[in-house]
Each structure stands twice: as structure tokens, then as C-alpha cells.
Write an enzyme that holds these catalytic residues in place. Structure first.
Site, PDB file in Angstrom:
ATOM      1  CG  HIS A 250       0.413   6.908   5.485  1.00 59.39           C
ATOM      2  ND1 HIS A 250       1.540   7.406   6.095  1.00 59.39           N
ATOM      3  CD2 HIS A 250       0.661   5.592   5.266  1.00 59.39           C
ATOM      4  CE1 HIS A 250       2.433   6.425   6.243  1.00 59.39           C
ATOM      5  NE2 HIS A 250       1.915   5.308   5.756  1.00 59.39           N
TER       6      HIS A 250
ATOM      7  N   GLY B 244       0.836  -1.196   0.000  1.00 57.77           N
ATOM      8  CA  GLY B 244       0.000   0.000   0.000  1.00 57.77           C
ATOM      9  C   GLY B 244       0.862   1.234   0.000  1.00 57.77           C
TER      10      GLY B 244
ATOM     11  CB  CYS C 100       5.395   2.380   7.488  1.00 56.17           C
ATOM     12  SG  CYS C 100       4.908   3.838   6.558  1.00 56.17           S
ATOM     13  CG  LEU C 101       6.706   0.985   1.444  1.00 53.52           C
ATOM     14  CD1 LEU C 101       6.028   1.265   0.109  1.00 53.52           C
ATOM     15  CD2 LEU C 101       7.835  -0.019   1.267  1.00 53.52           C
TER      16      LEU C 101
ATOM     17  CD  GLN D  94       3.476   5.773   2.631  1.00 53.93           C
ATOM     18  OE1 GLN D  94       2.495   5.221   2.151  1.00 53.93           O
ATOM     19  NE2 GLN D  94       4.485   5.110   3.176  1.00 53.93           N
TER      20      GLN D  94
ATOM     21  CG  HIS E 265      -0.415   1.353   7.339  1.00 57.09           C
ATOM     22  ND1 HIS E 265       0.550   0.853   8.191  1.00 57.09           N
ATOM     23  CD2 HIS E 265       0.243   2.208   6.500  1.00 57.09           C
ATOM     24  CE1 HIS E 265       1.721   1.393   7.880  1.00 57.09           C
ATOM     25  NE2 HIS E 265       1.565   2.212   6.861  1.00 57.09           N
ATOM     26  CD  GLU E 266      -0.937   2.431   2.790  1.00 58.06           C
ATOM     27  OE1 GLU E 266      -0.508   3.594   2.672  1.00 58.06           O
ATOM     28  OE2 GLU E 266      -0.212   1.465   3.074  1.00 58.06           O
TER      29      GLU E 266
HETATM   30 ZN    ZN Z   1       2.821   3.496   5.808  1.00 56.37          ZN
END
Ligand code: ZN
Length: 174
Positions: free
Chosen positions: A149, A47, A103-104, A52, A145-146
Site C-alpha cells: 500500500h 491491517g 482489502c478494506l 488508506q 499487503h500493507e
Molecule cells: Zn489493503
């Protein structure tokens, strides 16, 4: 299409509340979505939210892996690409499920987070058509999660425990 740089918490955009998309005809939105998909697949991740890649807009992309193991575990959801604009959680189960997240934007760490076991997400597709997605388990977790963000919330804010990746073998993973 291009792969964009994924920012980390040192960039304040990650902590800002993202703006709602109002113009679906904006070619920049379509390019952003294409680039987000490329960036997510390249990372690889399951995701990605627009903040991000340093764009403060309410856009997320989600795709569970489609290898054989994932197909068995996630069935029809494996490999399905979800592009959601202005997503909101319309319904959430009372049941919470503890699980491990990464998380990226926070490379090298994992954490344990409680999430709703299932959610219904409403929003718009890339052409501006209204969509609703029912998600259970891992897919529901990724959506939560997304969407977090988009409000500047990171999983580490909600985690009961966070650890570095190399310590992972000492930790229970579910
Ligand atoms: Zn994340």
C-alpha cells in the site's frame, strides 16, 4: 482518537508512493497512529496502511485477531499490535504461498495472491526506535499487503484471480 474514513481506489492517494516519516516527534504522527489502530479495529481488519486513510505517509498497523480459534492457529502472534513506521522487507523467503486476501479499500472482493511464506520486516516503532519483526504465514502475508500500500500497490495488481464476496462459496478458500 477517532475513526477515519477508509478511501477506495477512486481517491488517487491510494495509488501514490507514500512519503517517509522524518519527524517522530510530530504530534500529528502520533494521532495518525492512534486513529489508524481505532479504524482498523472498528472495520474490523487485520491491517491498515496510512494511504488508506488518505495520508501519504509510510505507516502501517497490523493486528491478527485474538479469538480462541486464532490463538490456536497463530499462537503468540494473535492479538499482538504492530505499529511500523517506514517499514521495509529486509528478507523474504524464496518459498511462496498462495492465499486469499481482501482489502478494506476494496470492499466486497477477494483475490488469490502469491506471497513470500516468511519475511523479516525492519522499520521503526512509533517513538522512532528501530525494530525488526520476523513473520511467517498469515502475518507475513499481511505485512506484504500493507507495505505494498505504501508504494501504491493493491493486492488486485498481484492477484491471479479476483471475485466478488457473494461468489465466495463457489471458490476454494484456504
Ligand atoms: Zn489493503
Amino acid at each position: 482518537m477517532a475513526i477515519r474514513e477508509i478511501i477506495t481506489p477512486s481517491n488517487e492517494i491510494l495509488r501514490k508512493k507514500a512519503h517517509k516519516v522524518t519527524n517522530f516527534k510530530d504530534p500529528k504522527l502520533q494521532t495518525l497512529i492512534d486513529d489508524m489502530v481505532d479504524t482498523m479495529l472498528d472495520a474490523p481488519g487485520v491491517g491498515l496502511a496510512a494511504p488508506q486513510v488518505a495520508v501519504s505517509q509510510r505507516v502501517i498497523v497490523v493486528r491478527l485477531p485474538d479469538d480462541e480459534e486464532s490463538k490456536q492457529e497463530y499462537g503468540e502472534e494473535a492479538g499482538v499490535l504492530y505499529v511500523l513506521v517506514n517499514p521495509e522487507i529486509a528478507r523474504a523467503s524464496k518459498e511462496m504461498l498462495e492465499g486469499v486476501e481482501a482489502c478494506l479499500s476494496i470492499p466486497g472482493y477477494f483475490g488469490t495472491v502469491d506471497r513470500h511464506e516468511s519475511v523479516t520486516v525492519k522499520g521503526y516503532d512509533r517513538s522512532g526506535k528501530e525494530v525488526r519483526v520476523k513473520a511467517v504465514g498469515w502475518l507475513a502475508r499481511v505485512f506484504q499487503h500493507e507495505i505494498d500500500h505504501l508504494d501504491g500497490i493493491l493486492y488486485i495488481d498481484r492477484a491471479s484471480k479476483v471475485w466478488r464476496a457473494e461468489e465466495m462459496e463457489d471458490e476454494p478458500v484456504e
